[in-house]
Design an enzyme around this catalytic site. Sequence first.
Site, PDB file in Angstrom:
ATOM      1  N   CYS A 120       0.817  -1.201   0.000  1.00 21.61           N
ATOM      2  CA  CYS A 120       0.000   0.000   0.000  1.00 21.61           C
ATOM      3  C   CYS A 120       0.861   1.266   0.000  1.00 21.61           C
ATOM      4  O   CYS A 120       1.545   1.556  -0.966  1.00 21.61           O
ATOM      5  CB  CYS A 120      -0.982  -0.058   1.170  1.00 21.61           C
ATOM      6  SG  CYS A 120      -2.408   1.025   1.002  1.00 21.61           S
ATOM      7  N   HIS A 121       0.863   2.037   1.084  1.00 19.22           N
ATOM      8  CA  HIS A 121       1.692   3.234   1.183  1.00 19.22           C
ATOM      9  C   HIS A 121       3.086   2.922   1.734  1.00 19.22           C
ATOM     10  O   HIS A 121       3.948   3.803   1.769  1.00 19.22           O
ATOM     11  CB  HIS A 121       1.013   4.282   2.076  1.00 19.22           C
ATOM     12  CG  HIS A 121      -0.169   4.944   1.439  1.00 19.22           C
ATOM     13  ND1 HIS A 121      -1.400   4.337   1.338  1.00 19.22           N
ATOM     14  CD2 HIS A 121      -0.304   6.159   0.860  1.00 19.22           C
ATOM     15  CE1 HIS A 121      -2.248   5.146   0.735  1.00 19.22           C
ATOM     16  NE2 HIS A 121      -1.611   6.255   0.434  1.00 19.22           N
TER      17      HIS A 121
END
Length: 194
Positions: A120-121
Site C-alpha cells: 500500500c503506502h
Amino acid sequence: MTQEELSTVTLDGMNVLVLTTNYGTEQDELNKPVAVLREAGARVTVAAQRKEPVLTVVSDRRPGTVVEPDTTFGDASAQEYDAVVVPGGTLNADRLRTDDQAQRLVSAFAEAGKPVAAVCHGPWLLVNSGVVRDRKLTSYPSLRSDLENAGASWQDEEVVVDTSGGHPLITSRRPGDLEAFSAAIVQALEDRAS
C-alpha cells in the site's frame, strides 16, 4: 502460491521483522501478513518506533486493533532477521519514510540481499531508503509518481516480485492484495531457506 501450497510450507528457523509506527498502520496490512508468516512457522518480530502499543486503523480513519510491539527500531538489527515487512496506512507510512532508523534497517536488509516487502503506502519508506531505483514494484496508486520519480517502474498488479537488484523486492497495492502479498513473502523465505 496457493492456499494449499501455503499450508505445506515450513518456515521454522526463519525470522521476520515488521516495521510500524505506533499510530496509523492499516490493521489488516499489519495483522494478516504476521498471521500468515507465523502460521507457516516463521518467528515474527513487530518493531515500533517506541515500546508502546501500536494503535492500528481501518481505512485510515476508524480505530483498529491494538498490537503490542516486541522491540523498537533502535534495538532491531537486520543481521538477526531473514526479511523485513513494511505495512501501509497513510499516517504510518508518512511517518515511517522520514524515520532514520527505519530507513537504516530497510537499507541494511537490501544490502544483505534479504527480502524487503511493502504494501500500500509502505513503499514510501523504500523510496527514502534508496532501494527502488531501476526496480519494478507496485503500491497504492497515489504513490505511482513518487516511485517513478525515484527511478522505479510502477506496475498495476496485486503483487510484484522483483529479484533483479540483488535482493527480492515484494510489493502490493492495497488490503485486497494481502493474500498474494503474504504468499509472495512466504515463497521468498522458502527460496531463501533452500
